[in-house]
Motif scaffolding. Structure first.
Motif, mmCIF file in Angstrom:
data_model
loop_
_atom_site.group_PDB
_atom_site.id
_atom_site.type_symbol
_atom_site.label_atom_id
_atom_site.label_comp_id
_atom_site.label_asym_id
_atom_site.label_seq_id
_atom_site.Cartn_x
_atom_site.Cartn_y
_atom_site.Cartn_z
ATOM 1 N N GLN A 64 24.892 21.297 -28.642
ATOM 2 C CA GLN A 64 26.180 21.150 -28.540
ATOM 3 C C GLN A 64 26.620 20.629 -26.923
ATOM 4 O OE1 GLN A 64 28.452 24.660 -29.134
ATOM 5 N NE2 GLN A 64 30.487 23.655 -28.882
ATOM 6 N N ALA A 65 25.847 21.140 -26.034
ATOM 7 C CA ALA A 65 26.019 20.768 -24.700
ATOM 8 C C ALA A 65 25.503 19.441 -24.396
ATOM 9 C CB ALA A 65 25.183 21.617 -23.646
ATOM 10 N N ALA A 66 24.328 18.806 -25.253
ATOM 11 C CA ALA A 66 23.838 17.732 -24.977
ATOM 12 C C ALA A 66 24.945 16.513 -25.555
ATOM 13 C CB ALA A 66 22.642 17.377 -25.664
ATOM 14 N N GLN A 67 25.599 16.829 -26.519
ATOM 15 C CA GLN A 67 26.577 15.918 -27.079
ATOM 16 C C GLN A 67 27.613 15.539 -26.101
ATOM 17 O OE1 GLN A 67 28.140 18.179 -30.704
ATOM 18 N NE2 GLN A 67 26.382 17.670 -31.869
ATOM 19 N N ASP A 68 28.112 16.263 -25.091
ATOM 20 C CA ASP A 68 29.360 16.206 -24.147
ATOM 21 C C ASP A 68 28.446 15.438 -22.831
ATOM 22 O OD1 ASP A 68 31.176 17.278 -25.926
ATOM 23 O OD2 ASP A 68 30.652 18.953 -24.952
ATOM 24 N N GLN A 69 27.105 15.109 -22.936
ATOM 25 C CA GLN A 69 26.480 14.536 -21.666
ATOM 26 C C GLN A 69 25.950 13.218 -21.805
ATOM 27 O OE1 GLN A 69 23.586 17.449 -20.009
ATOM 28 N NE2 GLN A 69 22.577 15.680 -18.891
ATOM 29 N N GLU A 70 26.212 12.356 -21.194
ATOM 30 C CA GLU A 70 25.833 10.989 -21.296
ATOM 31 C C GLU A 70 24.373 10.733 -20.889
ATOM 32 O OE1 GLU A 70 28.224 8.121 -19.097
ATOM 33 O OE2 GLU A 70 29.928 8.648 -20.212
ATOM 34 N N GLY A 71 23.418 10.147 -21.453
ATOM 35 C CA GLY A 71 22.265 9.910 -21.099
ATOM 36 C C GLY A 71 21.278 10.739 -21.662
ATOM 37 N N VAL A 72 21.652 11.805 -22.319
ATOM 38 C CA VAL A 72 20.676 12.700 -23.094
ATOM 39 C C VAL A 72 20.804 12.690 -24.577
ATOM 40 C CG1 VAL A 72 19.975 15.227 -23.382
ATOM 41 C CG2 VAL A 72 20.677 14.121 -20.940
ATOM 42 N N ARG A 73 19.718 12.625 -25.221
ATOM 43 C CA ARG A 73 19.687 12.803 -26.831
ATOM 44 C C ARG A 73 18.585 13.938 -27.303
ATOM 45 N NH1 ARG A 73 16.671 10.612 -30.837
ATOM 46 N NH2 ARG A 73 15.876 9.107 -29.459
ATOM 47 N N THR A 74 19.246 14.729 -28.121
ATOM 48 C CA THR A 74 18.427 15.868 -28.417
ATOM 49 C C THR A 74 17.649 15.682 -29.749
ATOM 50 O OG1 THR A 74 20.271 17.199 -29.339
ATOM 51 C CG2 THR A 74 19.811 17.746 -27.037
ATOM 52 N N VAL A 75 16.643 16.270 -30.075
ATOM 53 C CA VAL A 75 15.865 16.084 -31.509
ATOM 54 C C VAL A 75 15.772 17.709 -31.774
ATOM 55 C CG1 VAL A 75 14.114 15.465 -32.841
ATOM 56 C CG2 VAL A 75 15.013 13.987 -31.063
ATOM 57 N N VAL A 76 16.053 18.117 -32.628
ATOM 58 C CA VAL A 76 15.892 19.554 -33.221
ATOM 59 C C VAL A 76 14.309 19.627 -34.050
ATOM 60 C CG1 VAL A 76 16.644 21.626 -34.395
ATOM 61 C CG2 VAL A 76 18.333 19.994 -33.136
ATOM 62 N N TYR A 77 13.612 20.674 -33.621
ATOM 63 C CA TYR A 77 12.595 20.814 -34.362
ATOM 64 C C TYR A 77 12.582 22.304 -34.927
ATOM 65 C CZ TYR A 77 10.708 16.672 -32.096
ATOM 66 O OH TYR A 77 10.389 15.613 -31.671
ATOM 67 N N PRO A 78 11.944 22.428 -36.176
ATOM 68 C CA PRO A 78 12.004 23.658 -36.923
ATOM 69 C C PRO A 78 11.325 24.808 -35.979
ATOM 70 C CG PRO A 78 10.272 22.309 -37.637
ATOM 71 C CD PRO A 78 11.034 21.365 -36.652
ATOM 72 N N ASN A 79 10.350 24.593 -35.266
ATOM 73 C CA ASN A 79 9.720 25.872 -34.371
ATOM 74 C C ASN A 79 9.309 25.227 -33.313
ATOM 75 O OD1 ASN A 79 6.891 24.625 -35.026
ATOM 76 N ND2 ASN A 79 7.607 25.221 -37.083
ATOM 77 N N PRO A 80 9.111 26.340 -32.070
ATOM 78 C CA PRO A 80 8.652 25.792 -30.776
ATOM 79 C C PRO A 80 7.227 25.360 -30.761
ATOM 80 C CG PRO A 80 9.291 28.128 -30.873
ATOM 81 C CD PRO A 80 9.347 27.805 -32.248
#
Length: 342
Positions: A64-80
């Motif tokens: 959610q925080a990354a959505q409001d920040q330019e230049g950053v894209r997140t990729v969600v992984y199922p586990n560490p």
């Protein structure tokens, strides 16, 4: 005599080199600001998109925080484990593992080290974590027994603006006074050590006249440089407001340090001792000004951006009064000094 001292500066290689460096900085300020700001604020430099892998119990807060920040894209992984593997395979620039630690969000950051790219990645990650912290503080404020200190509003100010007027402009305007003071020490003590002061006194000049001439020459250098630097900054698109007031501050500070340098030269009559005392006292005095309501660098910055306050005006007046008072006191000291004892 003042004209003679000014002409002699051409043979001082150190002084000429210092002036050339300042000239280069002022003349190419628009280019240098970009490069220096990248060190002052790495996030101001566009380095493409930073891909961050996230995993853990609180990965949604990071996303959610990354959505409001330019230049950053997140990729969600199922586990560490999957996020770590993606980092080691080079699929993401950094990995954030957000777990729970006693009701708090604990984030483990995995990022590269040892390159310029690392600085930019870490800066983006830090900004992301600060956004998460701000959000969590606001969300959990009702659960605290005591009201938290209100957070300041976010300011989307340009780092180029801040660096230019809080670092670059004060740097260019304060270096000339300090150089003038150091040159003033040499100008007087070298006359004493070489014995040429006696030759100067052959002319119908008193010691006060000689010191006044050297002070005049050294005091005139700094404002003249300041005018040139401001003109060069303006040609590079960096406007400076309230130039007369800024020049008054520069002249007052120059008078203070030049008077200090000449006074030390008269008291010690030795170049090394006078230069050492001058350096220590100037550094100590400039440090003490940190405790003033407004530091000289802040005063110049406020004047340059045309945002002076009453405190700013009072400080400008205080510098002028202090310069006059110290100069008058120094002339009395010189008048009481026996030239034969130097």
């Amino acid at each position: 005599m003042a004209k003679r001292d000014l002409a002699s500066l051409r043979s001082e290689k150190t002084i000429v080199l210092a002036l050339l460096i300042q000239l280069f900085v002022a003349a190419f300020s628009s280019f240098l600001v970009v490069g220096l700001t990248s060190l002052y604020s790495p996030g101001s430099v566009s380095a493409g998109e930073v891909v961050v892998g996230v995993a853990g119990e609180h990965d949604d807060a990071l996303v959610q925080a990354a959505q409001d920040q330019e230049g950053v894209r997140t990729v969600v992984y199922p586990n560490p484990e999957a996020a770590r593997e993606a980092y080691h395979d080079g699929d993401v620039h950094a990995t954030l593992l957000a777990g729970d630690s006693g009701g708090r969000i604990a984030v483990e950051v995995i990022a590269p080290t040892g390159s310029i790219e690392t600085t930019l990645i870490v800066d983006q990650v830090r900004t992301l974590l600060e956004a998460v912290e701000r959000t969590e503080r606001i969300a959990r404020a009702d659960d605290l027994d005591n009201s938290p200190v209100p957070l300041p509003d976010e300011v989307n100010a340009s780092p180029y603006f801040g660096f230019t007027y809080t670092v670059l402009v004060p740097l260019l305007l304060f270096l000339p006074p300090f150089i003038s003071g150091s040159v003033a020490v040499d100008a007087l003590t070298e006359e004493i050590e070489r014995g040429t002061l006696e030759l100067l006194r052959v002319a119908p000049l008193s010691l006060v006249d000689i010191v006044d001439a050297k002070a005049l020459a050294m005091v005139l250098i700094a404002p003249a440089q300041a005018v040139l630097w401001i003109a060069l900054l303006s040609t590079n698109g960096i406007g400076v407001a309230n130039v007369p007031q800024i020049l008054l501050v520069v002249t007052a500070l120059t008078t203070l340090v030049v008077t200090l340098g000449l006074s030390l030269g008269v008291l010690t009559a030795k170049r090394r001792q006078a230069q050492l005392l001058y350096s220590v006292l100037v550094i100590f005095g400039f440090g003490l000004l940190t405790f003033a309501p407004e530091h000289p660098a802040t005063t110049v910055a406020k004047l340059a951006v045309d945002s002076p306050t009453t405190t700013t005006t009072l400080h400008v007046a205080a510098y002028a009064v202090a310069a006059v008072a110290l100069f008058v006191g120094a002339r009395r000291l010189v008048a009481r000094t026996d030239p034969e004892g130097l």
